[in-house]
Scaffold this motif. Sequence first.
Motif, PDB file in Angstrom:
ATOM      1  N   ILE A  45     -11.087  -2.648  -4.913  1.00  0.00           N
ATOM      2  CA  ILE A  45     -11.691  -3.633  -5.805  1.00  0.00           C
ATOM      3  C   ILE A  45     -11.877  -4.911  -4.994  1.00  0.00           C
ATOM      4  O   ILE A  45     -10.911  -5.447  -4.453  1.00  0.00           O
ATOM      5  CB  ILE A  45     -10.806  -3.909  -7.027  1.00  0.00           C
ATOM      6  N   LYS A  46     -13.124  -5.412  -4.914  1.00  0.00           N
ATOM      7  CA  LYS A  46     -13.425  -6.563  -4.071  1.00  0.00           C
ATOM      8  C   LYS A  46     -13.915  -7.748  -4.903  1.00  0.00           C
ATOM      9  O   LYS A  46     -14.611  -7.572  -5.898  1.00  0.00           O
ATOM     10  CB  LYS A  46     -14.502  -6.203  -3.037  1.00  0.00           C
ATOM     11  N   GLY A  47     -13.546  -8.935  -4.445  1.00  0.00           N
ATOM     12  CA  GLY A  47     -14.070 -10.168  -5.008  1.00  0.00           C
ATOM     13  C   GLY A  47     -14.840 -10.926  -3.937  1.00  0.00           C
ATOM     14  O   GLY A  47     -14.448 -10.919  -2.760  1.00  0.00           O
ATOM     15  N   TYR A  48     -15.945 -11.571  -4.334  1.00  0.00           N
ATOM     16  CA  TYR A  48     -16.827 -12.255  -3.385  1.00  0.00           C
ATOM     17  C   TYR A  48     -16.761 -13.767  -3.598  1.00  0.00           C
ATOM     18  O   TYR A  48     -16.784 -14.253  -4.737  1.00  0.00           O
ATOM     19  CB  TYR A  48     -18.273 -11.790  -3.565  1.00  0.00           C
ATOM     20  N   LEU A  49     -16.728 -14.499  -2.495  1.00  0.00           N
ATOM     21  CA  LEU A  49     -16.752 -15.959  -2.534  1.00  0.00           C
ATOM     22  C   LEU A  49     -17.899 -16.451  -1.664  1.00  0.00           C
ATOM     23  O   LEU A  49     -17.788 -16.481  -0.437  1.00  0.00           O
ATOM     24  CB  LEU A  49     -15.422 -16.540  -2.044  1.00  0.00           C
ATOM     25  N   PRO A  50     -19.033 -16.814  -2.255  1.00  0.00           N
ATOM     26  CA  PRO A  50     -20.174 -17.258  -1.457  1.00  0.00           C
ATOM     27  C   PRO A  50     -19.935 -18.628  -0.836  1.00  0.00           C
ATOM     28  O   PRO A  50     -19.339 -19.508  -1.440  1.00  0.00           O
ATOM     29  CB  PRO A  50     -21.308 -17.313  -2.484  1.00  0.00           C
ATOM     30  N   VAL A  51     -20.415 -18.794   0.380  1.00  0.00           N
ATOM     31  CA  VAL A  51     -20.371 -20.079   1.067  1.00  0.00           C
ATOM     32  C   VAL A  51     -21.782 -20.687   1.103  1.00  0.00           C
ATOM     33  O   VAL A  51     -21.962 -21.874   0.895  1.00  0.00           O
ATOM     34  CB  VAL A  51     -19.806 -19.928   2.485  1.00  0.00           C
ATOM     35  N   CYS A  52     -22.788 -19.834   1.376  1.00  0.00           N
ATOM     36  CA  CYS A  52     -24.186 -20.235   1.310  1.00  0.00           C
ATOM     37  C   CYS A  52     -24.999 -18.967   1.096  1.00  0.00           C
ATOM     38  O   CYS A  52     -24.442 -17.886   0.906  1.00  0.00           O
ATOM     39  CB  CYS A  52     -24.614 -20.993   2.566  1.00  0.00           C
ATOM     40  N   ASP A  53     -26.324 -19.070   1.148  1.00  0.00           N
ATOM     41  CA  ASP A  53     -27.178 -17.915   0.886  1.00  0.00           C
ATOM     42  C   ASP A  53     -27.030 -16.806   1.922  1.00  0.00           C
ATOM     43  O   ASP A  53     -27.420 -15.676   1.679  1.00  0.00           O
ATOM     44  CB  ASP A  53     -28.647 -18.341   0.834  1.00  0.00           C
ATOM     45  N   TYR A  54     -26.484 -17.122   3.103  1.00  0.00           N
ATOM     46  CA  TYR A  54     -26.446 -16.146   4.178  1.00  0.00           C
ATOM     47  C   TYR A  54     -25.033 -15.830   4.658  1.00  0.00           C
ATOM     48  O   TYR A  54     -24.863 -15.083   5.620  1.00  0.00           O
ATOM     49  CB  TYR A  54     -27.279 -16.658   5.365  1.00  0.00           C
ATOM     50  N   PHE A  55     -24.036 -16.359   3.986  1.00  0.00           N
ATOM     51  CA  PHE A  55     -22.664 -16.178   4.458  1.00  0.00           C
ATOM     52  C   PHE A  55     -21.718 -16.168   3.262  1.00  0.00           C
ATOM     53  O   PHE A  55     -21.823 -17.008   2.363  1.00  0.00           O
ATOM     54  CB  PHE A  55     -22.284 -17.313   5.412  1.00  0.00           C
ATOM     55  N   TYR A  56     -20.794 -15.190   3.239  1.00  0.00           N
ATOM     56  CA  TYR A  56     -19.814 -15.150   2.157  1.00  0.00           C
ATOM     57  C   TYR A  56     -18.492 -14.562   2.654  1.00  0.00           C
ATOM     58  O   TYR A  56     -18.435 -13.855   3.655  1.00  0.00           O
ATOM     59  CB  TYR A  56     -20.341 -14.362   0.953  1.00  0.00           C
ATOM     60  N   LEU A  57     -17.434 -14.894   1.941  1.00  0.00           N
ATOM     61  CA  LEU A  57     -16.100 -14.355   2.177  1.00  0.00           C
ATOM     62  C   LEU A  57     -15.791 -13.327   1.093  1.00  0.00           C
ATOM     63  O   LEU A  57     -16.356 -13.377  -0.003  1.00  0.00           O
ATOM     64  CB  LEU A  57     -15.055 -15.473   2.140  1.00  0.00           C
ATOM     65  N   TYR A  58     -14.879 -12.423   1.394  1.00  0.00           N
ATOM     66  CA  TYR A  58     -14.477 -11.461   0.375  1.00  0.00           C
ATOM     67  C   TYR A  58     -13.033 -11.043   0.600  1.00  0.00           C
ATOM     68  O   TYR A  58     -12.479 -11.181   1.691  1.00  0.00           O
ATOM     69  CB  TYR A  58     -15.400 -10.238   0.362  1.00  0.00           C
ATOM     70  N   ALA A  59     -12.418 -10.537  -0.460  1.00  0.00           N
ATOM     71  CA  ALA A  59     -11.044 -10.037  -0.403  1.00  0.00           C
ATOM     72  C   ALA A  59     -10.910  -8.915  -1.416  1.00  0.00           C
ATOM     73  O   ALA A  59     -11.710  -8.814  -2.365  1.00  0.00           O
ATOM     74  CB  ALA A  59     -10.043 -11.151  -0.687  1.00  0.00           C
ATOM     75  N   GLY A  60      -9.904  -8.063  -1.210  1.00  0.00           N
ATOM     76  CA  GLY A  60      -9.741  -6.952  -2.133  1.00  0.00           C
ATOM     77  C   GLY A  60      -8.425  -6.222  -1.942  1.00  0.00           C
ATOM     78  O   GLY A  60      -7.643  -6.527  -1.047  1.00  0.00           O
ATOM     79  N   ALA A  61      -8.213  -5.233  -2.801  1.00  0.00           N
ATOM     80  CA  ALA A  61      -6.998  -4.418  -2.754  1.00  0.00           C
ATOM     81  C   ALA A  61      -7.288  -3.080  -3.422  1.00  0.00           C
ATOM     82  O   ALA A  61      -8.218  -2.950  -4.232  1.00  0.00           O
ATOM     83  CB  ALA A  61      -5.835  -5.125  -3.442  1.00  0.00           C
TER      84      ALA A  61
END
Length: 235
Positions: free
Chosen positions: A109-125
């Motif tokens: 299960i992943k969650g997304y954290l956008p930084v801008c239109d071309y770059f994002y962070l994600y985390a999951g378990a």
Amino acid sequence: MRILSVVFALLLLPVASWAQDNAGHLQKMNAFAIKPGYHMYQSNDFFDFWDIDEDDMSSFMFEMAYERKLNQSFGIEMGIGYFKSDETYHPFGLSSEIEIENFYLSPTIKGYLPVCDYFYLYAGAGPDIYFTRGDYDLEGNIRGIAVDYSEDEEEFGFGGHVLGGMEFYIIPNPGPNQYDAPLGVFIEYRHSWVEVDDVDEDTIDIVNQALNEDFGPNNLDVGGSQIMAGLRWHF
């Protein structure tokens, strides 16, 4: 209070920018990734008993993964991977070649954290399911008794993992004559906890007979740390 409001507004700017693009690469709901990387074992009972340095068993790995977004904030990824290690050691005065092969299935299960239109962070378990095969070849003499033994042992192991990563779109909008699959490059770290019980049970029986001992079988933690970098196509 006004300062807090400004800070809060600034924090929301990347999310707003992400949400405003109603078409194109950010709206793709499916993805496929290739994930080459490196797997690092951690210390465990199996390595301690056989006098194995876990660093020597660390190895390259490969994974493929399909991902489905549920919305712009969460998604589900299904990964299938493989890695193998082998080394020769000399426990009890024997020449011991040990090969450990792992196939695994890792839904996340992943969650997304956008930084801008071309770059994002994600985390999951998520959970892990491992199929582990151990190949043990023992040769030599124990207390004057010749030993020439080869055995394959297979076990399933179950556990879980956490992960985090970042992705940058390098081809966000393929040309009109190209397949519409925006391409991103990513780097990811995952840590897993998966213990395979009694992975050397039959081999320990042979050692006990030769030494007239009563050693118990050992558990092998096939998890550990994984660092991956690769490509992800969004469609």
